[in-house]
Motif scaffolding. Structure first.
Motif, PDB file in Angstrom:
ATOM      1  N   LEU A   1      15.850  45.332   1.863  1.00 39.98           N
ATOM      2  CA  LEU A   1      15.255  44.173   1.213  1.00 39.98           C
ATOM      3  C   LEU A   1      13.831  43.950   1.699  1.00 39.98           C
ATOM      4  O   LEU A   1      12.935  43.655   0.904  1.00 39.98           O
ATOM      5  CB  LEU A   1      16.116  42.936   1.467  1.00 39.98           C
ATOM      6  N   SER A   2      13.607  44.116   3.004  1.00 42.16           N
ATOM      7  CA  SER A   2      12.237  44.031   3.529  1.00 42.16           C
ATOM      8  C   SER A   2      11.353  45.086   2.880  1.00 42.16           C
ATOM      9  O   SER A   2      10.190  44.831   2.552  1.00 42.16           O
ATOM     10  CB  SER A   2      12.245  44.219   5.047  1.00 42.16           C
ATOM     11  N   MET A   3      11.914  46.288   2.669  1.00 39.31           N
ATOM     12  CA  MET A   3      11.169  47.375   2.053  1.00 39.31           C
ATOM     13  C   MET A   3      10.792  47.033   0.618  1.00 39.31           C
ATOM     14  O   MET A   3       9.678  47.348   0.146  1.00 39.31           O
ATOM     15  CB  MET A   3      12.012  48.652   2.084  1.00 39.31           C
ATOM     16  N   ALA A   4      11.708  46.402  -0.102  1.00 39.48           N
ATOM     17  CA  ALA A   4      11.427  46.033  -1.496  1.00 39.48           C
ATOM     18  C   ALA A   4      10.246  45.073  -1.573  1.00 39.48           C
ATOM     19  O   ALA A   4       9.343  45.247  -2.406  1.00 39.48           O
ATOM     20  CB  ALA A   4      12.669  45.405  -2.123  1.00 39.48           C
ATOM     21  N   PHE A   5      10.225  44.069  -0.707  1.00 35.85           N
ATOM     22  CA  PHE A   5       9.120  43.113  -0.703  1.00 35.85           C
ATOM     23  C   PHE A   5       7.803  43.796  -0.327  1.00 35.85           C
ATOM     24  O   PHE A   5       6.770  43.593  -0.958  1.00 35.85           O
ATOM     25  CB  PHE A   5       9.403  41.969   0.266  1.00 35.85           C
ATOM     26  N   ALA A   6       7.861  44.624   0.737  1.00 37.66           N
ATOM     27  CA  ALA A   6       6.639  45.288   1.209  1.00 37.66           C
ATOM     28  C   ALA A   6       6.125  46.286   0.187  1.00 37.66           C
ATOM     29  O   ALA A   6       4.911  46.420  -0.020  1.00 37.66           O
ATOM     30  CB  ALA A   6       6.908  45.977   2.547  1.00 37.66           C
TER      31      ALA A   6
ATOM     32  N   VAL B   1       9.148  48.828  -9.113  1.00 36.84           N
ATOM     33  CA  VAL B   1       9.920  48.883  -7.878  1.00 36.84           C
ATOM     34  C   VAL B   1      11.324  48.383  -8.185  1.00 36.84           C
ATOM     35  O   VAL B   1      11.496  47.288  -8.734  1.00 36.84           O
ATOM     36  CB  VAL B   1       9.280  48.026  -6.770  1.00 36.84           C
ATOM     37  N   THR B   2      12.332  49.189  -7.857  1.00 37.34           N
ATOM     38  CA  THR B   2      13.725  48.844  -8.149  1.00 37.34           C
ATOM     39  C   THR B   2      14.560  48.968  -6.890  1.00 37.34           C
ATOM     40  O   THR B   2      14.461  49.960  -6.158  1.00 37.34           O
ATOM     41  CB  THR B   2      14.313  49.775  -9.229  1.00 37.34           C
ATOM     42  N   LEU B   3      15.383  47.964  -6.645  1.00 34.94           N
ATOM     43  CA  LEU B   3      16.303  47.965  -5.504  1.00 34.94           C
ATOM     44  C   LEU B   3      17.712  48.248  -6.011  1.00 34.94           C
ATOM     45  O   LEU B   3      18.195  47.590  -6.940  1.00 34.94           O
ATOM     46  CB  LEU B   3      16.258  46.606  -4.799  1.00 34.94           C
TER      47      LEU B   3
ATOM     48  N   GLU C   1      21.643  35.433  -2.248  1.00 35.91           N
ATOM     49  CA  GLU C   1      21.868  36.068  -3.550  1.00 35.91           C
ATOM     50  C   GLU C   1      20.600  36.820  -3.945  1.00 35.91           C
ATOM     51  O   GLU C   1      19.505  36.253  -3.960  1.00 35.91           O
ATOM     52  CB  GLU C   1      22.224  35.033  -4.612  1.00 35.91           C
ATOM     53  N   LEU C   2      20.747  38.086  -4.284  1.00 34.46           N
ATOM     54  CA  LEU C   2      19.587  38.953  -4.466  1.00 34.46           C
ATOM     55  C   LEU C   2      18.859  38.767  -5.793  1.00 34.46           C
ATOM     56  O   LEU C   2      17.628  38.750  -5.836  1.00 34.46           O
ATOM     57  CB  LEU C   2      20.016  40.411  -4.325  1.00 34.46           C
TER      58      LEU C   2
ATOM     59  N   LEU D   1      14.713  38.576  -6.214  1.00 33.03           N
ATOM     60  CA  LEU D   1      14.024  39.767  -6.698  1.00 33.03           C
ATOM     61  C   LEU D   1      13.332  39.509  -8.033  1.00 33.03           C
ATOM     62  O   LEU D   1      12.249  40.045  -8.291  1.00 33.03           O
ATOM     63  CB  LEU D   1      15.014  40.925  -6.808  1.00 33.03           C
ATOM     64  N   ASP D   2      13.942  38.680  -8.872  1.00 37.73           N
ATOM     65  CA  ASP D   2      13.303  38.332 -10.144  1.00 37.73           C
ATOM     66  C   ASP D   2      11.964  37.644  -9.901  1.00 37.73           C
ATOM     67  O   ASP D   2      10.961  37.934 -10.584  1.00 37.73           O
ATOM     68  CB  ASP D   2      14.211  37.414 -10.962  1.00 37.73           C
TER      69      ASP D   2
END
Length: 423
Positions: free
Chosen positions: A14-19, A30-32, A61-62, A66-67
């Motif tokens: 999750l940290s990677m997705a934000f960064a 970017v997709t998690l 809740e992701l 993410l949205d």
């Protein structure tokens, strides 16, 4: 435009997705990908397992988060990565193509390597939120009819901090209930000595943890190989410093938590030149796989050789601070690749750990994680317990808001002071 996929939605993923969303170009996707709809703060699991926390207290809740950050999300889960064709086979049979893949899955828990180990066997686990909730239910029954406890880790384990934490948190909970005198407790570990932590010790971790365990009437067995767990008994072979068998122990228990060894997850395990024999992803100094240059990896799924040979095998932990440095380096290196440049950012691989003991605790800082170190520091006190509570709240807020501020770096500065760190 590039398709950037992150596999895994734990602390690192999750940290990677934000960064990565921050570092990528506007046109990049970017997709998690995860097998869960929620993020769970794993360091809080020992509290969940004695009902000091509930699932909702430590979960996010992701999809809504993410949205807001314009990050795609798929909770189907991955069945298999196919790096030769730049695709992920999802659990429902669909495929997801990528230009860059970041593996951040965490580990597969190798309960099967010891007969009778784990939630499907005769011990509880705090490695996952589901396991911690199961442990809490068994804890309820235990405190109604207490007896001996066996706690610790089996051979090949690499994350020892939670075992020490859980032992001391159980101790604190039992004392609050005024039934600690009815519960003999034994700590079993493959470490060559108490406080080794898979790191060769940090500061005076040996002295501090041994003293703490003596103060709290916890016996221990080191250089221990757990051979099997029956209902009510843990069978342990103790070895000497040369790895020769010293004695065998049959330890009775009414409640037991033993951390397992880790392996790579099924989605990547056994892929030639991508993973090692244990299924961990092979990376170079830029977090990049040497064969598949568009595949990166961060966190517990990364292959790191033990920093020293021990009589009974122990692994190297991947702490939160270390993982955050991997996240930052990976984001910068993928952006460099997008700009047709060579990667040049290396993760620092420093370590910071707050071990909560219920009403006090121990803090460790190792810069870098593997010796020799520029900083080798440890401390203890009630402030560690309070610091971990504060950090839990801060980190969960960070995940709920999508902040890219390095949480562990902030904690380190708070612990040591900027002046001392710079010196």
């Amino acid at each position: 435009m590039a398709e950037i996929v992150i596999l895994g939605a734990g602390l690192g993923g999750l940290s990677m997705a934000f960064a990565m969303r921050k570092a990528a170009r506007t046109e990049d996707h970017v997709t998690l990908v995860s097998d869960d709809t929620h993020f769970h703060f794993v360091p809080s699991n020992p509290w969940v397992a004695v009902r000091w926390r509930k699932r909702d207290d430590v979960s996010v809740e992701l999809q809504p988060v993410l949205d807001k950050k314009h990050i795609g999300f798929d909770a189907t889960g991955a069945k298999r990565v196919h790096p030769e064709r730049n695709e992920i086979e999802l659990a429902d049979g669909r495929t997801l193509a990528y230009d860059y893949l970041i593996v951040a899955t965490g580990p597969k828990l190798a309960f099967d390597e010891v007969e009778g180990l784990g939630p499907q066997g005769n011990t509880v686990s705090i490695c996952q939120i589901d396991h911690a909730e199961q442990a809490a239910s068994k804890w309820d029954a235990f405190v109604a009819d207490p007896g001996p406890i066996v706690v610790g880790a089996v051979q090949g384990a690499s994350c020892f901090g939670p075992a020490y934490e859980y032992a001391m948190i159980m101790d604190a909970d039992l004392r609050r209930r005024k039934i600690r005198d009815r519960v003999p407790m034994t700590f079993v570990t493959p470490e060559p000595y108490i406080g080794h932590l898979g790191l060769g010790g940090v500061g005076d971790s040996k002295g501090m943890l041994e003293s703490t365990m003596r103060e709290h009437d916890i016996k221990w067995i080191c250089n221990a190989k757990t051979t099997r767990v029956d209902a009510g008994h843990v069978f342990v072979t103790e070895h000497d410093d040369l790895g020769q068998e010293r004695r065998k122990h049959e330890l009775p228990f009414r409640f037991s938590m033993m951390l397992p060894a880790f392996k790579g997850v099924d989605a990547v395990a056994g892929i030639d030149k991508l993973t090692n024999p244990r299924g961990f992803v092979i990376i170079d100094e830029y977090q990049r796989n040497p064969t598949y240059h568009n595949v990166f990896a961060i966190g517990v799924c990364v292959a790191i050789a033990p920093q020293e040979a021990t009589p009974i095998p122990t692994g190297v932990p991947k702490t939160g601070f270390m993982i955050e440095s991997m996240v930052s380096a990976t984001a910068e290196n993928i952006r460099a690749a997008l700009d047709k440049k060579e990667p040049e950012t290396r993760a620092t691989w420093n370590a910071i750990c707050l071990a909560d003991f219920g009403d006090r605790g121990v803090a460790f800082v190792a810069l870098p994680q593997i010796p020799p170190r520029n900083l080798n520091w440890s401390s203890e006190g009630k402030w560690v317990h309070l610091a971990k509570i504060g950090f839990e709240k801060y980190f969960l807020h960070r995940m709920r808001t999508g902040s890219t501020e390095p949480a562990y770096e902030r904690l380190l500065l708070d612990l040591l002071g900027a002046k001392k760190l710079k010196s």
